[in-house]
Scaffold this motif. Structure first.
Motif, mmCIF file in Angstrom:
data_model
loop_
_atom_site.group_PDB
_atom_site.id
_atom_site.type_symbol
_atom_site.label_atom_id
_atom_site.label_comp_id
_atom_site.label_asym_id
_atom_site.label_seq_id
_atom_site.Cartn_x
_atom_site.Cartn_y
_atom_site.Cartn_z
ATOM 1 N N GLY A 1 22.632 26.858 35.971
ATOM 2 C CA GLY A 1 21.726 26.710 34.658
ATOM 3 C C GLY A 1 21.577 28.079 34.304
ATOM 4 O O GLY A 1 21.738 29.155 34.803
ATOM 5 N N ALA B 1 16.423 29.287 31.313
ATOM 6 C CA ALA B 1 15.266 29.400 31.365
ATOM 7 C C ALA B 1 14.722 30.924 30.935
ATOM 8 O O ALA B 1 13.813 31.203 30.338
ATOM 9 N N PRO C 1 21.264 33.230 35.205
ATOM 10 C CA PRO C 1 20.148 33.937 34.092
ATOM 11 C C PRO C 1 20.567 35.254 34.018
ATOM 12 O O PRO C 1 20.522 35.934 32.803
ATOM 13 N N ASN D 1 23.456 33.819 44.614
ATOM 14 C CA ASN D 1 22.061 33.184 44.878
ATOM 15 C C ASN D 1 21.931 32.998 46.428
ATOM 16 O O ASN D 1 20.851 33.333 46.916
ATOM 17 N N THR E 1 21.246 36.219 47.915
ATOM 18 C CA THR E 1 19.869 36.734 47.508
ATOM 19 C C THR E 1 18.899 36.027 48.553
ATOM 20 O O THR E 1 17.849 36.662 48.942
ATOM 21 N N ASN F 1 13.576 24.757 42.898
ATOM 22 C CA ASN F 1 14.673 23.690 42.519
ATOM 23 C C ASN F 1 15.908 24.813 41.980
ATOM 24 O O ASN F 1 16.966 24.226 41.346
ATOM 25 N N SER F 2 15.384 26.027 41.619
ATOM 26 C CA SER F 2 16.619 27.027 41.152
ATOM 27 C C SER F 2 17.678 27.192 42.185
ATOM 28 O O SER F 2 17.462 26.649 43.238
ATOM 29 N N GLY F 3 18.737 27.833 41.650
ATOM 30 C CA GLY F 3 19.928 27.932 42.844
ATOM 31 C C GLY F 3 19.211 28.841 43.855
ATOM 32 O O GLY F 3 19.864 28.422 44.923
ATOM 33 N N VAL F 4 18.635 29.940 43.630
ATOM 34 C CA VAL F 4 18.230 30.625 44.816
ATOM 35 C C VAL F 4 17.264 30.166 45.518
ATOM 36 O O VAL F 4 17.230 29.854 46.801
ATOM 37 N N ARG G 1 7.764 23.101 38.958
ATOM 38 C CA ARG G 1 7.007 22.756 37.656
ATOM 39 C C ARG G 1 7.304 20.939 37.531
ATOM 40 O O ARG G 1 8.250 20.402 38.011
ATOM 41 N N ARG H 1 7.364 17.337 36.063
ATOM 42 C CA ARG H 1 8.499 16.650 35.283
ATOM 43 C C ARG H 1 8.330 15.186 35.406
ATOM 44 O O ARG H 1 7.865 14.714 36.629
ATOM 45 N N VAL I 1 9.170 33.802 39.148
ATOM 46 C CA VAL I 1 8.417 33.217 38.032
ATOM 47 C C VAL I 1 7.672 34.178 37.359
ATOM 48 O O VAL I 1 7.515 34.553 36.298
ATOM 49 N N TYR J 1 11.695 38.598 42.766
ATOM 50 C CA TYR J 1 13.168 38.720 42.407
ATOM 51 C C TYR J 1 13.639 38.201 41.035
ATOM 52 O O TYR J 1 14.792 38.270 40.681
ATOM 53 N N MET K 1 11.115 34.370 35.411
ATOM 54 C CA MET K 1 11.590 33.470 34.379
ATOM 55 C C MET K 1 10.213 33.044 33.324
ATOM 56 O O MET K 1 10.674 32.675 32.354
ATOM 57 N N PHE L 1 13.118 42.779 44.995
ATOM 58 C CA PHE L 1 14.424 42.587 45.700
ATOM 59 C C PHE L 1 15.578 42.541 44.584
ATOM 60 O O PHE L 1 15.295 41.950 43.460
ATOM 61 N N LEU M 1 19.544 42.363 44.274
ATOM 62 C CA LEU M 1 20.968 42.103 45.201
ATOM 63 C C LEU M 1 21.966 43.164 44.788
ATOM 64 O O LEU M 1 22.558 43.786 45.754
HETATM 65 N N1 NAP Z 1 16.828 39.859 41.995
HETATM 66 C C1 NAP Z 1 17.999 39.339 42.389
HETATM 67 O O1 NAP Z 1 19.136 40.076 42.968
HETATM 68 C C2 NAP Z 1 18.234 38.158 41.797
HETATM 69 C C3 NAP Z 1 19.546 37.235 42.425
HETATM 70 C C4 NAP Z 1 19.709 35.878 41.910
HETATM 71 C C5 NAP Z 1 18.787 35.549 40.937
HETATM 72 N N2 NAP Z 1 17.874 36.166 40.554
HETATM 73 C C6 NAP Z 1 16.978 35.714 39.472
HETATM 74 O O2 NAP Z 1 16.379 34.699 40.104
HETATM 75 C C7 NAP Z 1 15.921 33.671 39.179
HETATM 76 C C8 NAP Z 1 16.545 32.205 39.428
HETATM 77 O O3 NAP Z 1 17.856 32.458 39.489
HETATM 78 P P1 NAP Z 1 18.817 31.080 39.469
HETATM 79 O O4 NAP Z 1 20.213 31.282 39.143
HETATM 80 O O5 NAP Z 1 18.414 30.473 40.791
HETATM 81 O O6 NAP Z 1 18.114 30.067 38.446
HETATM 82 P P2 NAP Z 1 18.554 28.637 37.904
HETATM 83 O O7 NAP Z 1 19.158 27.828 38.870
HETATM 84 O O8 NAP Z 1 18.897 28.695 36.505
HETATM 85 O O9 NAP Z 1 17.057 27.999 37.852
HETATM 86 C C9 NAP Z 1 15.928 28.389 37.007
HETATM 87 C C10 NAP Z 1 14.715 28.208 37.496
HETATM 88 O O10 NAP Z 1 13.510 28.617 36.989
HETATM 89 C C11 NAP Z 1 12.582 27.851 36.733
HETATM 90 N N3 NAP Z 1 11.900 28.262 35.286
HETATM 91 C C12 NAP Z 1 12.576 28.494 34.153
HETATM 92 N N4 NAP Z 1 11.737 28.869 33.108
HETATM 93 C C13 NAP Z 1 10.298 28.769 33.911
HETATM 94 C C14 NAP Z 1 9.107 29.175 33.579
HETATM 95 N N5 NAP Z 1 8.807 29.460 32.014
HETATM 96 N N6 NAP Z 1 8.166 29.086 34.212
HETATM 97 C C15 NAP Z 1 8.342 28.588 35.629
HETATM 98 N N7 NAP Z 1 9.759 28.474 36.128
HETATM 99 C C16 NAP Z 1 10.826 28.601 35.126
HETATM 100 C C17 NAP Z 1 13.217 26.436 36.438
HETATM 101 O O11 NAP Z 1 12.566 25.403 36.524
HETATM 102 P P3 NAP Z 1 12.447 23.999 35.768
HETATM 103 O O12 NAP Z 1 13.611 23.165 36.301
HETATM 104 O O13 NAP Z 1 11.142 23.520 35.769
HETATM 105 O O14 NAP Z 1 13.106 24.511 34.474
HETATM 106 C C18 NAP Z 1 14.438 26.612 37.615
HETATM 107 O O15 NAP Z 1 13.731 26.467 38.800
HETATM 108 C C19 NAP Z 1 16.488 34.373 37.876
HETATM 109 O O16 NAP Z 1 15.347 34.910 36.993
HETATM 110 C C20 NAP Z 1 17.380 35.135 38.263
HETATM 111 O O17 NAP Z 1 17.777 36.275 37.308
HETATM 112 C C21 NAP Z 1 17.670 37.444 40.843
#
Ligand code: NAP
Length: 347
Positions: free
Chosen positions: A3, A6, A84, A167, A170, A193-196, A216, A218, A264, A285, A288, A310, A312
């Motif tokens: 995905g 978001a 993202p 993911n 992380t 439910n996100s990848g992480v 969230r 649904r 979030v 981390y 969203m 955090f 990565l």
């Molecule tokens: N810091 C790091 O090293 C690191 C590493 C990896 C990822 N990340 C971050 O982790 C986050 C998730 O990444 P991902 O690849 O796992 O994402 P993903 O699989 O694309 O999933 C996105 C998630 O965010 C939720 N979401 C979207 N908009 C939202 C909102 N307004 N309020 C609440 N929840 C919301 C979605 O929920 P719904 O299903 O309800 O839409 C879904 O659970 C991103 O911000 C990404 O940048 C950070």
């Protein structure tokens, strides 16, 4: 896991994903089936020349392949996700930005086609993933330096291989690095439910940790709950359920969480903090909801909670014994492996 919606707002994000994938697949079927061949072929790449709305600035282009030097590896990409952070990078909102023009994509898996004379770590046919962010994986093939790649087993499912390096890593680091968790300890997270989030559920279950997973609401909540439980989630709750008064009895039957994982921000993160055990840590981390983390003063004072972050890319930099990978200059009319620069911190 695939995905990207978001961070853009769900609809714009989904539209962009569809457009990018259509473009990617058009280029893909023209140039790169699932096997590698030594024949040089046209490189198709999703390129952006300046930062902005990805749906407007990303273009499908033909590039020239760089010559394979002594320490280089010619790779045919097999699959690459849209994360993202890829979107943030194109928008120019990320902690690491490539020199422009740049090929999009930070993650993926490729198959080695040919190697330079001094390459020892990989051979034609091997599968490789990027060692760090900024490689530019949204292209059908490329020439990278050997140091920019990590060899992985070829018997992994393709989608798992393509999404291995961000993911799950992380999730693992966040579970290992902030609290000394023991089997039976509890972890709470949002966007479960996100990848992480799904990686957190699976790794936590393998470590014997108990998880409270917030999602969230649904229409097909039960389906999602069943799926996350099949991965190892102990409890799946909606954001609304977490806010209910009755939640105070919830942790009578299980230990309050010592670790909260927040991707979030906003109210959701305030709720995670409310349920943390005294002295516990919340690791942020992702953002969203695009809202700041708001911590209650009394929670901080009376529970001595810790707020951490955090990233990565920073972890890899801090733990890498190797110098930064050597990148190729771009060939005429083309883009080779990319450089990334760090933008100044926000003022
Ligand atoms: N810091 C790091 O090293 C690191 C590493 C990896 C990822 N990340 C971050 O982790 C986050 C998730 O990444 P991902 O690849 O796992 O994402 P993903 O699989 O694309 O999933 C996105 C998630 O965010 C939720 N979401 C979207 N908009 C939202 C909102 N307004 N309020 C609440 N929840 C919301 C979605 O929920 P719904 O299903 O309800 O839409 C879904 O659970 C991103 O911000 C990404 O940048 C950070």
């Amino acid at each position: 896991m695939w995905g990207c919606g978001a961070l853009l707002g769900a609809r714009a994000g989904l539209r962009l994903c569809r457009e990018l994938f259509l473009a990617w697949n058009r280029g893909w079927s023209a140039a790169a089936p699932y096997s590698a061949s030594a024949e040089p072929s046209r490189v198709r790449a999703l390129v952006y020349g300046h930062h902005g709305d990805p749906a407007k600035v990303v273009e499908l282009k033909n590039l020239e392949l760089a010559a394979v030097g002594g320490s280089d590896v010619h790779v045919k990409m097999l699959a690459a996700p849209i994360n993202p952070s890829d979107i943030n990078m194109i928008q120019g909102n990320y902690g690491l930005l490539p020199k422009l023009p740049a090929v999009g994509g930070n993650e993926g898996v490729g198959q080695v086609v040919a190697v330079g004379s001094s390459v020892t770590g990989v051979k034609p046919g091997d599968w490789v993933i990027p060692a760090s962010a900024g490689l530019g994986t949204w292209q059908t093939e490329a020439v990278f330096s050997e140091e920019a790649l990590i060899s992985i087993p070829r018997d992994l499912p393709l989608q798992s291989a393509a999404t291995l390096s961000v993911n799950p890593c992380t999730a693992y680091r966040m579970l290992m690095d902030f609290e000394q968790l023991q089997p039976g300890d509890c972890v709470i997270q949002n966007a479960s439910n996100s990848g992480v989030g799904q990686a957190v559920i699976q790794i936590a279950a393998a470590l014997g940790l108990r998880t409270v997973n917030v999602v969230r609401d649904r229409p097909d909540l039960q389906k999602l709950t069943d799926r996350l439980k099949s991965l190892g989630a102990e409890h799946v709750l909606t954001e609304e359920e977490l806010r209910k008064h009755e939640m105070k009895n919830f942790f009578k039957d299980m230990p309050p969480p010592r670790l909260a994982l927040n991707s979030v921000g906003g109210k959701s993160s305030t709720e995670l903090l409310r349920h943390l055990a005294p002295g516990g840590t919340m690791v942020t981390y992702g953002g969203m909801a695009k809202q700041p983390v708001i911590a209650s003063v009394s929670q901080l004072i009376f529970k001595d909670l810790k707020l951490r972050g955090f990233w990565l890319s920073q972890w890899k930099k801090d733990h890498s014994p190797e110098p930064e990978p050597v990148h190729h200059p771009s060939p005429p009319g083309g883009l080779a492996a990319q450089n990334v620069t760090r933008p100044p911190p926000p003022s």
